[in-house]
Design an enzyme around this catalytic site. Structure first.
Site, PDB file in Angstrom:
ATOM      1  N   ASP A  14       0.823  -1.216   0.000  1.00 53.42           N
ATOM      2  CA  ASP A  14       0.000   0.000   0.000  1.00 53.42           C
ATOM      3  C   ASP A  14       0.850   1.256   0.000  1.00 53.42           C
ATOM      4  OD1 ASP A  14      -2.288  -1.490  -0.021  1.00 53.42           O
ATOM      5  OD2 ASP A  14      -2.746  -1.237   2.109  1.00 53.42           O
ATOM      6  N   ARG A  94       0.484   3.113  17.677  1.00 52.33           N
ATOM      7  CA  ARG A  94      -0.039   4.135  16.762  1.00 52.33           C
ATOM      8  C   ARG A  94       0.105   5.571  17.267  1.00 52.33           C
ATOM      9  NH1 ARG A  94       1.251   0.641  13.408  1.00 52.33           N
ATOM     10  NH2 ARG A  94      -0.351  -0.412  12.176  1.00 52.33           N
ATOM     11  N   ASP A 123      -6.879   1.669  12.473  1.00 51.87           N
ATOM     12  CA  ASP A 123      -5.665   2.490  12.418  1.00 51.87           C
ATOM     13  C   ASP A 123      -5.918   3.887  11.859  1.00 51.87           C
ATOM     14  OD1 ASP A 123      -3.962   0.736  13.630  1.00 51.87           O
ATOM     15  OD2 ASP A 123      -3.224  -0.163  11.783  1.00 51.87           O
TER      16      ASP A 123
END
Length: 405
Positions: A14, A94, A123
């Site tokens: 990605d 995160r 996320d």
């Protein structure tokens, strides 16, 4: 001069496809940032790949110790476990990643930050809440939600990269969707997408083995804690990150910390994944064993509620909030006397108690023993029970009275 965008770069398919996509659709100068929370060999070859895809530069920031000391430890102290199973491996990392993305964005005078999290996952929430809390003026580009993002599969992304002359080390079929850091590795996709399927553990596991394949003999381990912070393993003092590394080896060897869970995502859907958290599972269990000796009943009860709240806060990406700070302050206040040694045996997926000691233990053998001691008179219990059960007795008497009418 072109505007700059900071891309949260993992080196996966990605984020590799996003580099030319950003340049093509927004005419940005792309600065990639890879945050190393202990991904190990996953970082190999990233700089060459990023630059070959059109990135102006790549930052690789090793934040492993900061991750362990400032994010993992508070969650261990809180016993923060989402839905009683998930040890928050991805969730804890995160906010730190968001923090570092903002720091590099300020350094590079970037106007935007881009991430490759999908529109179905957690996320996207965690990254964006973190960025908004730290840099509300910076634009956020969520590639998967952008109208210019035309890809709907790995195949289409791979074809796009090939059309731009990018050679990829990825195959279409290939593997699970994974997230890895020092604390854990998660697995999603392939056969796991159907909850009716048993995981193919021989193909799936990275950090260890199943309990069936673990050694036939158990292994004793001792750990010490100082004020709720892990301090040593088997008599060797180490920093927290090295303790987790050592426990990962031990836990992986003995089949510890493999969890197959269908969890409730923040966006409303259920998702199925397998998590490997060998060292984290041991660390959590050892810390709880020590707390059993030290915390009083009321504090233990309140702390369990705070632990569940902490887990929700972290899972939902609300790290940079006054609530998280307040909950963490409470948790830290409970850790003042959580000091001592824990011994346990690892055996085929199990963590078996083998003795716990602390200079602050509230366990008093003369009270707890079946032998009558000076500090406890069995007869005292009669008056206590009379008062403790008074409300129940009064209600029962009233109901008897009512039923006679």
């Amino acid at each position: 001069m072109k505007e700059k965008v900071i891309l949260a770069y993992s080196g996966g398919l990605d984020t590799t496809a996003i580099i030319p996509w950003l340049k093509e659709n927004f005419d940005y100068e792309v600065v990639c940032v890879c945050i190393d929370c202990g991904q190990a060999e996953e970082l190999d070859g990233l700089e060459e790949r990023a630059k070959s895809c059109g990135a102006e530069k790549l930052y690789i920031l090793d934040v492993t110790d900061e991750f362990c000391d400032e994010y993992v430890v508070p969650c261990v102290q809180a016993n923060a476990i989402y839905e009683n199973k998930y040890l928050l491996g991805t969730s804890m990392a995160r906010p730190l990643i968001a923090k570092k993305l903002v720091e590099i964005a300020r350094k590079e005078n970037a106007t935007a930050i881009c991430h490759g999290a999908t529109g179905k996952g957690n996320d996207q929430i965690r990254f964006e809440l973190g960025i908004k809390a730290l840099a509300p003026d910076i634009k956020i580009i969520a590639a998967w939600r952008n109208e210019k993002w035309q890809f709907d599969s790995r195949e289409s992304e791979i074809e796009y990269c090939r059309a731009h002359g990018i050679n990829l080390p990825f195959s279409v079929d290939s593997s699970y969707s994974r997230d890895r850091n020092l604390w854990h590795i998660s697995h999603e996709g392939l056969e796991l997408e159907d909850p009716a399927n048993e995981p193919n553990y021989d193909h799936l596991l990275v950090l260890g083995v199943t309990p069936e394949k673990a050694p036939e003999e158990g292994e004793y381990v001792t750990m010490t804690f100082e004020k709720g912070v892990p301090a040593s393993v088997n008599g060797k003092k180490m920093k927290v990150s090295d303790i987790i590394r050592e426990l990962n080896k031990l836990g992986g060897k003995h089949g510890i910390g493999i969890v197959d869970i269908v969890e409730n995502r923040v966006v409303g859907m259920k998702s199925r994944g397998v998590y490997e958290t060998p060292g984290g599972t041991i660390l959590m269990e050892a810390h709880q064993q020590l707390e059993e000796l030290i915390l009083d009943r009321e504090t233990t009860t309140a702390k369990k509620d705070m632990g569940r709240l902490m887990a929700d806060i972290v899972y939902e990406g609300k790290w940079f909030t006054p609530l998280r700070e307040a909950v963490q302050a409470f948790i830290e206040s409970t850790q003042q006397y959580v000091t001592g040694e824990v011994k346990f045996k690892l055996y085929k997926g199990n963590i078996i108690k083998a003795g716990t000691t602390s200079p602050y233990s509230l366990y008093n053998e003369s009270i707890a023993s079946f032998t009558t001691g000076d500090l406890y008179d069995h007869h005292d219990a009669e008056g206590f029970i009379n008062l403790f059960g008074l409300a129940s007795k009064v209600r029962a008497m009233k109901m008897q009275e009512v039923n006679k009418k």
